[in-house]
Design a protein around this motif. Sequence first.
Motif, PDB file in Angstrom:
ATOM      1  N   PHE A  50      -1.822   0.474 -12.520  1.00  0.00           N
ATOM      2  CA  PHE A  50      -2.708  -0.114 -11.523  1.00  0.00           C
ATOM      3  C   PHE A  50      -4.164  -0.056 -11.955  1.00  0.00           C
ATOM      4  O   PHE A  50      -4.961  -0.907 -11.567  1.00  0.00           O
ATOM      5  N   ALA A  51      -4.505   0.932 -12.777  1.00  0.00           N
ATOM      6  CA  ALA A  51      -5.876   1.050 -13.254  1.00  0.00           C
ATOM      7  C   ALA A  51      -6.261  -0.110 -14.159  1.00  0.00           C
ATOM      8  O   ALA A  51      -7.425  -0.518 -14.204  1.00  0.00           O
ATOM      9  N   ARG A  52      -5.302  -0.656 -14.883  1.00  0.00           N
ATOM     10  CA  ARG A  52      -5.601  -1.752 -15.813  1.00  0.00           C
ATOM     11  C   ARG A  52      -5.083  -3.105 -15.317  1.00  0.00           C
ATOM     12  O   ARG A  52      -5.094  -4.083 -16.054  1.00  0.00           O
ATOM     13  N   MET A  53      -4.660  -3.184 -14.064  1.00  0.00           N
ATOM     14  CA  MET A  53      -4.099  -4.418 -13.521  1.00  0.00           C
ATOM     15  C   MET A  53      -5.172  -5.497 -13.394  1.00  0.00           C
ATOM     16  O   MET A  53      -6.285  -5.253 -12.925  1.00  0.00           O
ATOM     17  N   ASP A  54      -4.846  -6.700 -13.800  1.00  0.00           N
ATOM     18  CA  ASP A  54      -5.737  -7.848 -13.627  1.00  0.00           C
ATOM     19  C   ASP A  54      -5.948  -8.095 -12.137  1.00  0.00           C
ATOM     20  O   ASP A  54      -4.999  -7.997 -11.350  1.00  0.00           O
ATOM     21  N   PRO A  55      -7.166  -8.444 -11.716  1.00  0.00           N
ATOM     22  CA  PRO A  55      -7.410  -8.685 -10.281  1.00  0.00           C
ATOM     23  C   PRO A  55      -6.533  -9.772  -9.670  1.00  0.00           C
ATOM     24  O   PRO A  55      -6.311  -9.789  -8.452  1.00  0.00           O
ATOM     25  N   LEU A  56      -6.033 -10.684 -10.504  1.00  0.00           N
ATOM     26  CA  LEU A  56      -5.174 -11.742  -9.988  1.00  0.00           C
ATOM     27  C   LEU A  56      -3.728 -11.288  -9.774  1.00  0.00           C
ATOM     28  O   LEU A  56      -2.949 -11.988  -9.114  1.00  0.00           O
ATOM     29  N   ALA A  57      -3.365 -10.136 -10.330  1.00  0.00           N
ATOM     30  CA  ALA A  57      -1.968  -9.725 -10.324  1.00  0.00           C
ATOM     31  C   ALA A  57      -1.452  -9.454  -8.916  1.00  0.00           C
ATOM     32  O   ALA A  57      -0.378  -9.943  -8.537  1.00  0.00           O
ATOM     33  N   ARG A  58      -2.192  -8.695  -8.124  1.00  0.00           N
ATOM     34  CA  ARG A  58      -1.681  -8.318  -6.794  1.00  0.00           C
ATOM     35  C   ARG A  58      -1.557  -9.534  -5.859  1.00  0.00           C
ATOM     36  O   ARG A  58      -0.515  -9.687  -5.203  1.00  0.00           O
ATOM     37  N   PRO A  59      -2.585 -10.405  -5.765  1.00  0.00           N
ATOM     38  CA  PRO A  59      -2.397 -11.586  -4.906  1.00  0.00           C
ATOM     39  C   PRO A  59      -1.197 -12.434  -5.318  1.00  0.00           C
ATOM     40  O   PRO A  59      -0.450 -12.921  -4.453  1.00  0.00           O
ATOM     41  N   TYR A  60      -0.983 -12.596  -6.622  1.00  0.00           N
ATOM     42  CA  TYR A  60       0.168 -13.371  -7.067  1.00  0.00           C
ATOM     43  C   TYR A  60       1.464 -12.654  -6.712  1.00  0.00           C
ATOM     44  O   TYR A  60       2.429 -13.283  -6.252  1.00  0.00           O
ATOM     45  N   PHE A  61       1.485 -11.359  -6.920  1.00  0.00           N
ATOM     46  CA  PHE A  61       2.666 -10.552  -6.622  1.00  0.00           C
ATOM     47  C   PHE A  61       3.057 -10.684  -5.153  1.00  0.00           C
ATOM     48  O   PHE A  61       4.237 -10.843  -4.820  1.00  0.00           O
ATOM     49  N   GLN A  86      -1.880   3.963  -0.809  1.00  0.00           N
ATOM     50  CA  GLN A  86      -2.683   3.352  -1.863  1.00  0.00           C
ATOM     51  C   GLN A  86      -3.744   2.458  -1.239  1.00  0.00           C
ATOM     52  O   GLN A  86      -3.448   1.689  -0.309  1.00  0.00           O
ATOM     53  N   ASP A  87      -4.968   2.535  -1.737  1.00  0.00           N
ATOM     54  CA  ASP A  87      -6.030   1.673  -1.240  1.00  0.00           C
ATOM     55  C   ASP A  87      -5.729   0.233  -1.628  1.00  0.00           C
ATOM     56  O   ASP A  87      -5.571  -0.068  -2.815  1.00  0.00           O
ATOM     57  N   PRO A  88      -5.619  -0.693  -0.658  1.00  0.00           N
ATOM     58  CA  PRO A  88      -5.230  -2.064  -0.991  1.00  0.00           C
ATOM     59  C   PRO A  88      -6.283  -2.829  -1.775  1.00  0.00           C
ATOM     60  O   PRO A  88      -5.964  -3.838  -2.418  1.00  0.00           O
ATOM     61  N   THR A  89      -7.540  -2.362  -1.743  1.00  0.00           N
ATOM     62  CA  THR A  89      -8.607  -3.052  -2.458  1.00  0.00           C
ATOM     63  C   THR A  89      -8.816  -2.495  -3.859  1.00  0.00           C
ATOM     64  O   THR A  89      -8.778  -3.225  -4.850  1.00  0.00           O
ATOM     65  N   THR A  90      -8.980  -1.184  -3.944  1.00  0.00           N
ATOM     66  CA  THR A  90      -9.225  -0.561  -5.250  1.00  0.00           C
ATOM     67  C   THR A  90      -7.935  -0.218  -5.979  1.00  0.00           C
ATOM     68  O   THR A  90      -7.953   0.035  -7.186  1.00  0.00           O
ATOM     69  N   LEU A  91      -6.811  -0.181  -5.241  1.00  0.00           N
ATOM     70  CA  LEU A  91      -5.492   0.219  -5.757  1.00  0.00           C
ATOM     71  C   LEU A  91      -5.444   1.690  -6.149  1.00  0.00           C
ATOM     72  O   LEU A  91      -4.512   2.126  -6.826  1.00  0.00           O
ATOM     73  N   ALA A  92      -6.457   2.468  -5.725  1.00  0.00           N
ATOM     74  CA  ALA A  92      -6.442   3.909  -5.984  1.00  0.00           C
ATOM     75  C   ALA A  92      -5.259   4.540  -5.254  1.00  0.00           C
ATOM     76  O   ALA A  92      -4.963   4.205  -4.100  1.00  0.00           O
ATOM     77  N   ILE A  93      -4.581   5.453  -5.935  1.00  0.00           N
ATOM     78  CA  ILE A  93      -3.350   6.053  -5.415  1.00  0.00           C
ATOM     79  C   ILE A  93      -3.638   7.475  -4.948  1.00  0.00           C
ATOM     80  O   ILE A  93      -4.197   8.282  -5.696  1.00  0.00           O
ATOM     81  N   ALA A  94      -3.270   7.778  -3.712  1.00  0.00           N
ATOM     82  CA  ALA A  94      -3.481   9.121  -3.180  1.00  0.00           C
ATOM     83  C   ALA A  94      -2.592  10.130  -3.896  1.00  0.00           C
ATOM     84  O   ALA A  94      -1.518   9.795  -4.402  1.00  0.00           O
ATOM     85  N   ALA A  95      -3.065  11.361  -3.941  1.00  0.00           N
ATOM     86  CA  ALA A  95      -2.293  12.413  -4.609  1.00  0.00           C
ATOM     87  C   ALA A  95      -1.026  12.749  -3.827  1.00  0.00           C
ATOM     88  O   ALA A  95       0.026  13.042  -4.409  1.00  0.00           O
TER      89      ALA A  95
END
Length: 225
Positions: A50-61, A86-95
């Motif tokens: 998720f850290a290296r995911m292209d910004p277009l990946a999630r909307p397409y997914f 998981q933050d839907p904007t930053t995609l940061a994942i909670a511990a």
Amino acid sequence: MDLAVEVYWSFRSPYSYIVLPRIRTLCDEFCVTIDLRIVHPAAIRNPAYFARMDPLARPYFLKDSARAAAFHDMPFRRPVPDPINQDPTTLAIAADQPHARRLGRLGIAATERGRGFEFCSEVAALLWDGSVTGWDQGTHLEEAAARAGLSLAELDAAIIAEPRRYEASLAENDRLLRAAGHWGVPTMVFEGEPFFGQDRFDLLLWRMKQRGLEPRPPPPLDELR
């Protein structure tokens, strides 16, 4: 003799939900044995993705998963709540990931009791078919387990008694997925060859037919009476 297929599967994957009816039909209609292997969601087993995911990946997914479900005439909505924190904007994942870890461990426990496919089918529908908001509340999981022929209380008690063993089983399945040649789910492995994604199911079926896939014989007449 039945042909054997390993299916690497996650509760959070919409494509894992979408492929399940075809896996069921495969087992019902052909001489096939399924080895269902529950893995952690990608956010746990491969957070760097998720850290290296292209910004277009999630909307397409999001669009594609809904489209794939519609194509296969399956009801579909993202789970409420999301099993992954998981933050839907930053995609940061909670511990802390209590929902995902509980579901994964329940899947392992159900599989050990010979009811993994039934349990995953019921819970996947609970998560993804849009009929339930708050799948983690009330008696939703208890009723899904009962429909699968299991007791949620018994599964939870077994997990509480040995949480590390269940977590180790999930981690081992994560490792075996990569050893099989892929990192995503659903991945189906037949004779060492990985088929990644619900859209590769027909290729899997084609390969199995090359290897002598046979229709499952009808049950004896005395079983039909």
